[in-house]
Design a protein around this motif. Structure first.
Motif, PDB file in Angstrom:
ATOM      1  N   MET A  58       0.849  -1.192   0.000  1.00 27.27           N
ATOM      2  CA  MET A  58       0.000   0.000   0.000  1.00 27.27           C
ATOM      3  C   MET A  58       0.888   1.248   0.000  1.00 27.27           C
ATOM      4  N   PRO A  59       0.636   2.219  -0.900  1.00 27.11           N
ATOM      5  CA  PRO A  59       1.482   3.416  -0.962  1.00 27.11           C
ATOM      6  C   PRO A  59       1.487   4.187   0.359  1.00 27.11           C
ATOM      7  N   LEU A  60       2.624   4.843   0.636  1.00 28.85           N
ATOM      8  CA  LEU A  60       2.753   5.628   1.860  1.00 28.85           C
ATOM      9  C   LEU A  60       1.682   6.710   1.930  1.00 28.85           C
ATOM     10  N   ALA A  61       1.350   7.310   0.800  1.00 28.34           N
ATOM     11  CA  ALA A  61       0.361   8.390   0.791  1.00 28.34           C
ATOM     12  C   ALA A  61      -0.986   7.920   1.325  1.00 28.34           C
ATOM     13  N   VAL A  62      -1.363   6.659   1.059  1.00 26.41           N
ATOM     14  CA  VAL A  62      -2.634   6.143   1.568  1.00 26.41           C
ATOM     15  C   VAL A  62      -2.603   6.080   3.091  1.00 26.41           C
ATOM     16  N   HIS A  63      -1.486   5.644   3.650  1.00 30.96           N
ATOM     17  CA  HIS A  63      -1.354   5.600   5.112  1.00 30.96           C
ATOM     18  C   HIS A  63      -1.381   7.007   5.709  1.00 30.96           C
ATOM     19  N   ARG A  80     -11.694  20.595 -10.159  1.00 36.24           N
ATOM     20  CA  ARG A  80     -10.523  20.776 -11.014  1.00 36.24           C
ATOM     21  C   ARG A  80      -9.318  21.351 -10.256  1.00 36.24           C
ATOM     22  N   VAL A  81      -9.416  21.394  -8.936  1.00 32.93           N
ATOM     23  CA  VAL A  81      -8.283  21.810  -8.109  1.00 32.93           C
ATOM     24  C   VAL A  81      -7.413  20.587  -7.840  1.00 32.93           C
ATOM     25  N   PRO A  82      -6.085  20.704  -7.948  1.00 30.83           N
ATOM     26  CA  PRO A  82      -5.228  19.553  -7.618  1.00 30.83           C
ATOM     27  C   PRO A  82      -5.585  18.991  -6.245  1.00 30.83           C
ATOM     28  N   ARG A  83      -5.668  17.683  -6.167  1.00 31.16           N
ATOM     29  CA  ARG A  83      -6.155  17.057  -4.937  1.00 31.16           C
ATOM     30  C   ARG A  83      -5.291  17.386  -3.729  1.00 31.16           C
ATOM     31  N   ARG A  84      -3.988  17.420  -3.901  1.00 27.98           N
ATOM     32  CA  ARG A  84      -3.124  17.745  -2.757  1.00 27.98           C
ATOM     33  C   ARG A  84      -3.420  19.146  -2.245  1.00 27.98           C
ATOM     34  N   THR A  85      -3.609  20.096  -3.167  1.00 30.81           N
ATOM     35  CA  THR A  85      -3.915  21.473  -2.768  1.00 30.81           C
ATOM     36  C   THR A  85      -5.226  21.531  -1.993  1.00 30.81           C
ATOM     37  N   ALA A  86      -6.247  20.836  -2.510  1.00 31.83           N
ATOM     38  CA  ALA A  86      -7.543  20.845  -1.840  1.00 31.83           C
ATOM     39  C   ALA A  86      -7.462  20.211  -0.452  1.00 31.83           C
ATOM     40  N   LEU A 116       1.356  15.414   4.391  1.00 30.76           N
ATOM     41  CA  LEU A 116       0.753  15.249   3.069  1.00 30.76           C
ATOM     42  C   LEU A 116       1.424  16.155   2.041  1.00 30.76           C
ATOM     43  N   ARG A 117       1.796  17.340   2.471  1.00 26.86           N
ATOM     44  CA  ARG A 117       2.488  18.263   1.552  1.00 26.86           C
ATOM     45  C   ARG A 117       3.800  17.659   1.073  1.00 26.86           C
ATOM     46  N   THR A 118       4.411  16.838   1.895  1.00 21.55           N
ATOM     47  CA  THR A 118       5.700  16.242   1.547  1.00 21.55           C
ATOM     48  C   THR A 118       5.547  14.974   0.714  1.00 21.55           C
ATOM     49  N   ALA A 119       4.585  14.124   1.060  1.00 23.30           N
ATOM     50  CA  ALA A 119       4.537  12.770   0.487  1.00 23.30           C
ATOM     51  C   ALA A 119       3.526  12.581  -0.626  1.00 23.30           C
ATOM     52  N   LEU A 120       2.465  13.387  -0.671  1.00 22.87           N
ATOM     53  CA  LEU A 120       1.415  13.156  -1.654  1.00 22.87           C
ATOM     54  C   LEU A 120       1.808  13.740  -3.000  1.00 22.87           C
ATOM     55  N   PRO A 121       1.602  12.991  -4.102  1.00 29.32           N
ATOM     56  CA  PRO A 121       1.879  13.552  -5.428  1.00 29.32           C
ATOM     57  C   PRO A 121       1.077  14.827  -5.660  1.00 29.32           C
ATOM     58  N   ALA A 122       1.637  15.762  -6.420  1.00 29.27           N
ATOM     59  CA  ALA A 122       0.974  17.041  -6.654  1.00 29.27           C
ATOM     60  C   ALA A 122      -0.386  16.842  -7.301  1.00 29.27           C
ATOM     61  N   ILE A 123      -0.503  15.860  -8.208  1.00 30.86           N
ATOM     62  CA  ILE A 123      -1.789  15.510  -8.820  1.00 30.86           C
ATOM     63  C   ILE A 123      -1.976  14.020  -8.618  1.00 30.86           C
TER      64      ILE A 123
END
Length: 405
Positions: free
Chosen positions: A1-6, A64-70, A174-181
């Protein structure tokens, strides 16, 4: 499971602690703000109302906002709401901050669900949702008891400060690990998403979400006063018993996650049936301390056993609406969270006593079981009929074979 999911699960832990910690803070809040216990219980419903409205509205607004930003923006608003709540001079301000925080949390939940399933293969969606939802279960195991301890020793406002700090730390991770999109290359399309919602079986699934989760949360919402006033448990032991509920929930969501993809409706049926029985048993035996201590973790197990199923099944019913589908499901969760504590408060005001909230849970669980049976019937009817088997007549041994001239 990806780190971002955790990490999404960690974020749900931070915010979910706030969603449910009021079950352990209600007596102190009621005393401090000079309101009745049922009025303090409406703070839980206020939070749920904010989530009912906020999830679909913010899902559309940030389509349409990038998910990480939202996700990070929602967390910042949530943290700010808790800072104001910690400083609230009265009931009205605290009520308003609960609504605002809930709207932000609802937006986070819907986008987080869509993000989590986009990061894993389709066959692993149930497991991914169980990891994210496990943050909520851990909130009941660790966050809610910890908030109760803080409330008992340093005041309920300290618990609000702790949630704000933990949410900010989660946003940083999340700002560090989640992909921008996070998600596929295809941009979300509002018309396609709305079309995907127009499926009757999907709305039946939303009804199941409302009923099963509402059945689980109503008893938990009033569990602290039930334990102290009916069961006779000393107040200092309440956090430990709340943790028992959370441990049961942790086991339940783990089991549910393993079966959410392979046997969803069977898991739903078992969970709803056991939840109904456990709620009814608690309503009858709430004054018996040993029995209550056994039933509390059973309630947690049954309440969260169904969670991964109702979270992941909606994606299978409407795969072409990956953003709005979980948003409306979040609203469905919170319709249950809104209505059942309100019904529980009405039964208390009617003089039926605190055990009556467990009867509300049992009745709602029974309705959830009926809705699940309906869904199973529709699924059997819509299952494609296999083509009839064709067999070639066998020629008896030794018989003459004739051919057309």
């Amino acid at each position: 499971m990806p780190l971002a999911v955790h990490l999404l699960g960690l974020a749900i832990f931070a915010q979910g602690t706030s969603e449910f910690m009021l079950s352990g803070l209600l007596p102190n809040i009621a005393t401090d703000l000079g309101v009745s216990l049922p009025d303090a219980g409406l703070l839980i419903s206020a939070f749920a109302i904010g989530m009912v409205v906020g999830a679909p509205v913010l899902a559309v607004a940030t389509l349409r906002v990038p998910r990480r930003t939202a996700l990070i923006a929602f967390q910042l608003v949530f943290a700010a709401g808790h800072v104001v709540g910690a400083l609230a001079p009265g009931y009205g301000v605290l009520f308003a901050t609960r609504v605002v925080s809930a709207v932000a949390y609802a937006g986070f939940w819907s986008v987080a669900a869509a993000t989590a399933v986009s990061l894993v293969p389709q066959k692993s969606r149930g497991r991914a949702m169980s990891v994210v939802a496990m943050g909520l279960t851990l909130a009941t195991v660790v966050g809610v008891p910890a908030g109760t301890v803080l409330s008992q020793h340093a005041g309920w406002r300290t618990a609000f400060w702790a949630v704000a700090a933990l949410t900010l730390l989660s946003a940083l991770s999340l700002r560090t690990a989640l992909p921008a999109i996070a998600g596929g290359a295809e941009l979300p399309n509002l018309r396609r998403e709305l079309t995907g919602l127009a499926r009757p079986r999907l709305w039946l699934s939303y009804l199941i979400t409302t009923l099963t989760f509402g059945a689980g949360v109503v008893t938990f919402s009033y569990l602290a006063p039930l334990l102290t006033e009916v069961t006779g448990l000393p107040a200092g032991w309440v956090p430990a018993v709340l943790a028992l509920y959370g441990i049961g929930g942790l086991i339940g969501i783990t089991v549910g996650g393993r079966h959410a993809d392979s046997a969803p409706l069977r898991t739903l049926s078992v969970g709803a049936a056991l939840l109904t029985l456990a709620s009814a048993a608690l309503a009858c035996t709430a004054a018996d301390l040993p029995v209550t201590l056994v039933l509390v973790p059973v309630l947690g197990f049954t309440a969260y056993l169904v969670n991964p199923v109702v979270q992941s099944r909606v994606f299978r019913l409407a795969p072409d609406a990956p953003t709005l589908v979980p948003a409306v499901n979040t609203s469905a969760f919170n319709v249950g969270i809104t209505l059942t504590p309100m019904l529980g408060g009405l039964t208390i005001d009617a003089g039926l006593g605190l055990p009556s909230v467990a009867w509300v849970g049992a009745a709602t669980g029974l309705l959830g079981l009926a809705a699940t049976a309906w869904a199973a019937t529709l699924e059997r009817r819509n299952r494609p009929t296999p083509p009839p088997l064709t067999t070639t007549p066998r020629t008896p041994v030794g018989a003459a074979t004739h051919t057309e001239p």
